[in-house]
Design a protein around this motif. Structure first.
Motif, PDB file in Angstrom:
ATOM      1  N   ARG A   1      17.238 -46.163 108.626  1.00  0.00           N
ATOM      2  CA  ARG A   1      17.871 -45.049 107.922  1.00  0.00           C
ATOM      3  C   ARG A   1      18.802 -45.594 106.840  1.00  0.00           C
ATOM      4  O   ARG A   1      19.557 -46.531 107.076  1.00  0.00           O
ATOM      5  CB  ARG A   1      18.655 -44.161 108.876  1.00  0.00           C
ATOM      6  N   TYR A   2      18.722 -44.970 105.656  1.00  0.00           N
ATOM      7  CA  TYR A   2      19.511 -45.410 104.517  1.00  0.00           C
ATOM      8  C   TYR A   2      20.116 -44.193 103.822  1.00  0.00           C
ATOM      9  O   TYR A   2      19.627 -43.076 103.976  1.00  0.00           O
ATOM     10  CB  TYR A   2      18.622 -46.162 103.518  1.00  0.00           C
ATOM     11  N   ARG A   3      21.169 -44.425 103.034  1.00  0.00           N
ATOM     12  CA  ARG A   3      21.780 -43.372 102.247  1.00  0.00           C
ATOM     13  C   ARG A   3      22.103 -43.924 100.859  1.00  0.00           C
ATOM     14  O   ARG A   3      22.711 -44.980 100.724  1.00  0.00           O
ATOM     15  CB  ARG A   3      23.060 -42.877 102.895  1.00  0.00           C
ATOM     16  N   VAL A   4      21.677 -43.178  99.847  1.00  0.00           N
ATOM     17  CA  VAL A   4      22.037 -43.479  98.470  1.00  0.00           C
ATOM     18  C   VAL A   4      23.035 -42.408  98.044  1.00  0.00           C
ATOM     19  O   VAL A   4      22.772 -41.214  98.195  1.00  0.00           O
ATOM     20  CB  VAL A   4      20.792 -43.453  97.547  1.00  0.00           C
TER      21      VAL A   4
ATOM     22  N   ILE B   1      24.537 -47.849  98.056  1.00  0.00           N
ATOM     23  CA  ILE B   1      23.387 -47.819  98.950  1.00  0.00           C
ATOM     24  C   ILE B   1      23.883 -48.316 100.304  1.00  0.00           C
ATOM     25  O   ILE B   1      24.438 -49.415 100.390  1.00  0.00           O
ATOM     26  CB  ILE B   1      22.225 -48.687  98.450  1.00  0.00           C
ATOM     27  N   GLU B   2      23.706 -47.492 101.333  1.00  0.00           N
ATOM     28  CA  GLU B   2      24.179 -47.836 102.672  1.00  0.00           C
ATOM     29  C   GLU B   2      23.001 -47.948 103.632  1.00  0.00           C
ATOM     30  O   GLU B   2      22.033 -47.202 103.507  1.00  0.00           O
ATOM     31  CB  GLU B   2      25.082 -46.732 103.229  1.00  0.00           C
ATOM     32  N   ARG B   3      23.135 -48.839 104.568  1.00  0.00           N
ATOM     33  CA  ARG B   3      22.165 -48.923 105.667  1.00  0.00           C
ATOM     34  C   ARG B   3      22.849 -48.308 106.881  1.00  0.00           C
ATOM     35  O   ARG B   3      23.800 -48.880 107.430  1.00  0.00           O
ATOM     36  CB  ARG B   3      21.773 -50.362 105.944  1.00  0.00           C
TER      37      ARG B   3
ATOM     38  N   ALA C   1      28.069 -32.536  97.326  1.00  0.00           N
ATOM     39  CA  ALA C   1      29.375 -32.024  97.739  1.00  0.00           C
ATOM     40  C   ALA C   1      30.466 -32.915  97.151  1.00  0.00           C
ATOM     41  O   ALA C   1      30.338 -34.144  97.141  1.00  0.00           O
ATOM     42  CB  ALA C   1      29.491 -31.999  99.260  1.00  0.00           C
ATOM     43  N   ASP C   2      31.514 -32.286  96.664  1.00  0.00           N
ATOM     44  CA  ASP C   2      32.686 -32.993  96.138  1.00  0.00           C
ATOM     45  C   ASP C   2      32.328 -33.998  95.048  1.00  0.00           C
ATOM     46  O   ASP C   2      32.930 -35.071  94.962  1.00  0.00           O
ATOM     47  CB  ASP C   2      33.448 -33.695  97.266  1.00  0.00           C
ATOM     48  N   GLY C   3      31.343 -33.689  94.236  1.00  0.00           N
ATOM     49  CA  GLY C   3      30.957 -34.563  93.139  1.00  0.00           C
ATOM     50  C   GLY C   3      30.110 -35.748  93.542  1.00  0.00           C
ATOM     51  O   GLY C   3      29.840 -36.626  92.727  1.00  0.00           O
ATOM     52  N   LEU C   4      29.686 -35.807  94.803  1.00  0.00           N
ATOM     53  CA  LEU C   4      28.847 -36.903  95.293  1.00  0.00           C
ATOM     54  C   LEU C   4      27.494 -36.363  95.740  1.00  0.00           C
ATOM     55  O   LEU C   4      27.418 -35.444  96.555  1.00  0.00           O
ATOM     56  CB  LEU C   4      29.510 -37.621  96.466  1.00  0.00           C
ATOM     57  N   LEU C   5      26.442 -36.926  95.187  1.00  0.00           N
ATOM     58  CA  LEU C   5      25.084 -36.607  95.604  1.00  0.00           C
ATOM     59  C   LEU C   5      24.667 -37.645  96.634  1.00  0.00           C
ATOM     60  O   LEU C   5      24.682 -38.841  96.362  1.00  0.00           O
ATOM     61  CB  LEU C   5      24.130 -36.651  94.404  1.00  0.00           C
ATOM     62  N   THR C   6      24.316 -37.191  97.834  1.00  0.00           N
ATOM     63  CA  THR C   6      23.854 -38.106  98.873  1.00  0.00           C
ATOM     64  C   THR C   6      22.386 -37.822  99.155  1.00  0.00           C
ATOM     65  O   THR C   6      21.990 -36.673  99.334  1.00  0.00           O
ATOM     66  CB  THR C   6      24.668 -37.970 100.180  1.00  0.00           C
ATOM     67  N   VAL C   7      21.593 -38.877  99.180  1.00  0.00           N
ATOM     68  CA  VAL C   7      20.166 -38.780  99.457  1.00  0.00           C
ATOM     69  C   VAL C   7      19.904 -39.622 100.701  1.00  0.00           C
ATOM     70  O   VAL C   7      20.150 -40.832 100.701  1.00  0.00           O
ATOM     71  CB  VAL C   7      19.326 -39.288  98.259  1.00  0.00           C
ATOM     72  N   GLU C   8      19.440 -38.956 101.743  1.00  0.00           N
ATOM     73  CA  GLU C   8      19.150 -39.622 103.013  1.00  0.00           C
ATOM     74  C   GLU C   8      17.699 -40.091 103.003  1.00  0.00           C
ATOM     75  O   GLU C   8      16.790 -39.312 102.691  1.00  0.00           O
ATOM     76  CB  GLU C   8      19.371 -38.666 104.186  1.00  0.00           C
ATOM     77  N   LEU C   9      17.485 -41.351 103.356  1.00  0.00           N
ATOM     78  CA  LEU C   9      16.148 -41.945 103.390  1.00  0.00           C
ATOM     79  C   LEU C   9      15.851 -42.418 104.807  1.00  0.00           C
ATOM     80  O   LEU C   9      16.749 -42.877 105.515  1.00  0.00           O
ATOM     81  CB  LEU C   9      16.059 -43.122 102.432  1.00  0.00           C
TER      82      LEU C   9
END
Length: 157
Positions: free
Chosen positions: A48-51, A41-43, A117-125
């Motif tokens: 804005r955040y990204r999981v 989990i990134e801020r 992409a590349d085996g990583l699911l990114t969800v932008e919040l």
């Protein structure tokens, strides 16, 4: 449900914090569960955040993302490998199991987009606080002027 500490005294002496205590207890219970798939989990910014979930081997149509009020649920279901197909493998070490991850979201947080992409699911919040909920500075001059703190300009009330 007991966590590492007892929340009962706090529940008795507070009003309106039931959801917070439930979140703490549910999170403690989930910590004991399965850690698959791993995630970050990134801020990215103040609002804005990204999981990011490591979902190697999953296709977009095998992943379901559901956003409800204050809850983001991500689940993946792989198709079962037929018995005849398993006989082709000399070693079957890549997990072919489903998963379900739940993330509690703060008020006014919504899913902006999701990418795989590349085996990583990114969800932008993104957190979008309605204008009515943003702090405002009220001028004390009797003219009914309201100063918007976020924009710094004056708006007539």
């Amino acid at each position: 449900m007991r966590t590492g500490f007892d929340l009962t005294p706090y529940r008795r002496s507070t009003v309106g914090f039931d959801r917070l205590f439930d979140l703490i207890e549910n999170n403690a219970r989930l910590q004991q569960g399965d850690n698959y798939p791993p995630y970050n989990i990134e801020r990215l910014d103040e609002d804005r955040y990204r999981v990011t979930l490591a979902v190697a081997g999953f296709k977009p149509d095998e992943i379901d993302i559901t956003a409800q009020q204050n809850l983001l649920q991500i689940s993946g279901r792989k198709a079962e490998i037929a018995e005849s197909d398993t006989s082709k493998f000399l070693h079957l070490g890549i997990a072919n199991r489903g998963f379900e991850r739940r993330f509690e979201l703060a008020d006014f947080v919504r899913v902006e987009r999701a990418d795989l992409a590349d085996g990583l699911l990114t969800v932008e919040l993104v957190r979008e606080i309605p204008d009515a909920m943003k702090p405002r500075k009220i001028a004390i001059n009797g003219k009914g002027e309201v100063i918007d703190i976020t924009a710094g300009d004056k708006n007539a009330a």
